[in-house]
Design a protein around this motif. Sequence first.
Motif, PDB file in Angstrom:
ATOM      1  N   TRP A 222       0.829  -1.204   0.000  1.00 25.51           N
ATOM      2  CA  TRP A 222       0.000   0.000   0.000  1.00 25.51           C
ATOM      3  C   TRP A 222       0.867   1.258   0.000  1.00 25.51           C
ATOM      4  CZ3 TRP A 222      -4.877   0.976  -1.103  1.00 25.51           C
ATOM      5  CH2 TRP A 222      -5.391   2.230  -0.792  1.00 25.51           C
ATOM      6  N   SER A 223       1.969   1.230   0.716  1.00 24.75           N
ATOM      7  CA  SER A 223       2.863   2.376   0.738  1.00 24.75           C
ATOM      8  C   SER A 223       3.425   2.654  -0.657  1.00 24.75           C
ATOM      9  CB  SER A 223       4.017   2.129   1.719  1.00 24.75           C
ATOM     10  OG  SER A 223       4.935   3.204   1.702  1.00 24.75           O
ATOM     11  N   ALA A 224       3.835   1.609  -1.348  1.00 24.38           N
ATOM     12  CA  ALA A 224       4.358   1.768  -2.710  1.00 24.38           C
ATOM     13  C   ALA A 224       3.262   2.253  -3.658  1.00 24.38           C
ATOM     14  CB  ALA A 224       4.944   0.443  -3.197  1.00 24.38           C
ATOM     15  N   TYR A 225       2.076   1.720  -3.502  1.00 17.81           N
ATOM     16  CA  TYR A 225       0.925   2.129  -4.321  1.00 17.81           C
ATOM     17  C   TYR A 225       0.605   3.599  -4.106  1.00 17.81           C
ATOM     18  CZ  TYR A 225      -4.101   2.381  -5.559  1.00 17.81           C
ATOM     19  OH  TYR A 225      -5.322   2.732  -6.080  1.00 17.81           O
ATOM     20  N   SER A 226       0.599   4.053  -2.865  1.00 20.02           N
ATOM     21  CA  SER A 226       0.223   5.429  -2.555  1.00 20.02           C
ATOM     22  C   SER A 226       1.236   6.437  -3.113  1.00 20.02           C
ATOM     23  CB  SER A 226       0.086   5.623  -1.035  1.00 20.02           C
ATOM     24  OG  SER A 226       1.332   5.450  -0.389  1.00 20.02           O
ATOM     25  N   LYS A 227       2.467   5.995  -3.308  1.00 24.76           N
ATOM     26  CA  LYS A 227       3.492   6.881  -3.840  1.00 24.76           C
ATOM     27  C   LYS A 227       3.445   6.973  -5.365  1.00 24.76           C
ATOM     28  CE  LYS A 227       6.599   5.981   0.042  1.00 24.76           C
ATOM     29  NZ  LYS A 227       7.791   5.229   0.494  1.00 24.76           N
ATOM     30  N   ASP A 228       2.949   5.923  -5.997  1.00 28.63           N
ATOM     31  CA  ASP A 228       2.881   5.898  -7.474  1.00 28.63           C
ATOM     32  C   ASP A 228       1.675   5.051  -7.896  1.00 28.63           C
ATOM     33  OD1 ASP A 228       3.342   6.082 -10.171  1.00 28.63           O
ATOM     34  OD2 ASP A 228       4.929   4.556 -10.168  1.00 28.63           O
ATOM     35  N   PRO A 229       0.459   5.606  -7.767  1.00 23.09           N
ATOM     36  CA  PRO A 229      -0.752   4.810  -7.970  1.00 23.09           C
ATOM     37  C   PRO A 229      -1.200   4.680  -9.426  1.00 23.09           C
ATOM     38  CG  PRO A 229      -1.366   6.989  -7.265  1.00 23.09           C
ATOM     39  CD  PRO A 229       0.145   6.959  -7.264  1.00 23.09           C
TER      40      PRO A 229
END
Length: 231
Positions: A222-229
């Motif tokens: 989720w952290s990676a997704y939120s940075k580059d969704p």
Amino acid sequence: MKYCLLLAGFFICSVSDAAMNTNGDSAFNYEGGRFEKNGYVLHFTSNAADFSAAVKKRMVDAFFTVYPKLVKDFNKDAAKEVRFKIDTAYHGVAATGGGNVVYDPAWFAKNPGDIDVVTHEVMHIVQAYGRSVGPWWITEGIADYIRFKYGVDNDGGRWKLPEYTDRQKYSDGYRVTARFLAWIEAKAKRGTVKALNTALRDHSYTAESWKQITGRSLDELWSAYSKDPVL
């Protein structure tokens, strides 16, 4: 069943509401209540006298377009016989239990293009998690992801995945979780949804399943997704 009469030297034939022949060559009798094709059977009942015949036709067609693909891709042991009921006593959108789906006719009266409600609901039949050890939001997120990937007319239903915002959480379920799953499939680990689906159905799912499947924990994903969704 096929009925024929000899008239003026010609055989005039009609097909009963048993629907298609085994090769799927002839058209369904959409006024009927039983439809069969390639080993799949759909029973369709309604107590709404004014339910749209056009919507019924599209629901039947959506079932036979989508459901066999989902069975093939996600659970070959899923039910081959399914029941749809349009029920004026039900107030919601739709609900699924076992091989039975109940639909609210009022929803389709207001949203006649939302045919991919069928896609979402029949995925619940394929999921067949029983007394699942997984949280509800994964179940519903997977079903909406399947609608996104397999839907026959999401545009016609004015349905799409939402853009990411920082107010969202992976546990929001439905379309928010579905978009997260779509990102994981595209950017992190292809096949994650199938693997999660299998783990949920055989009751082997735990919080560690995300790392076992993708190499990253749920929070890390989720952290990676939120940075580059971007999908």
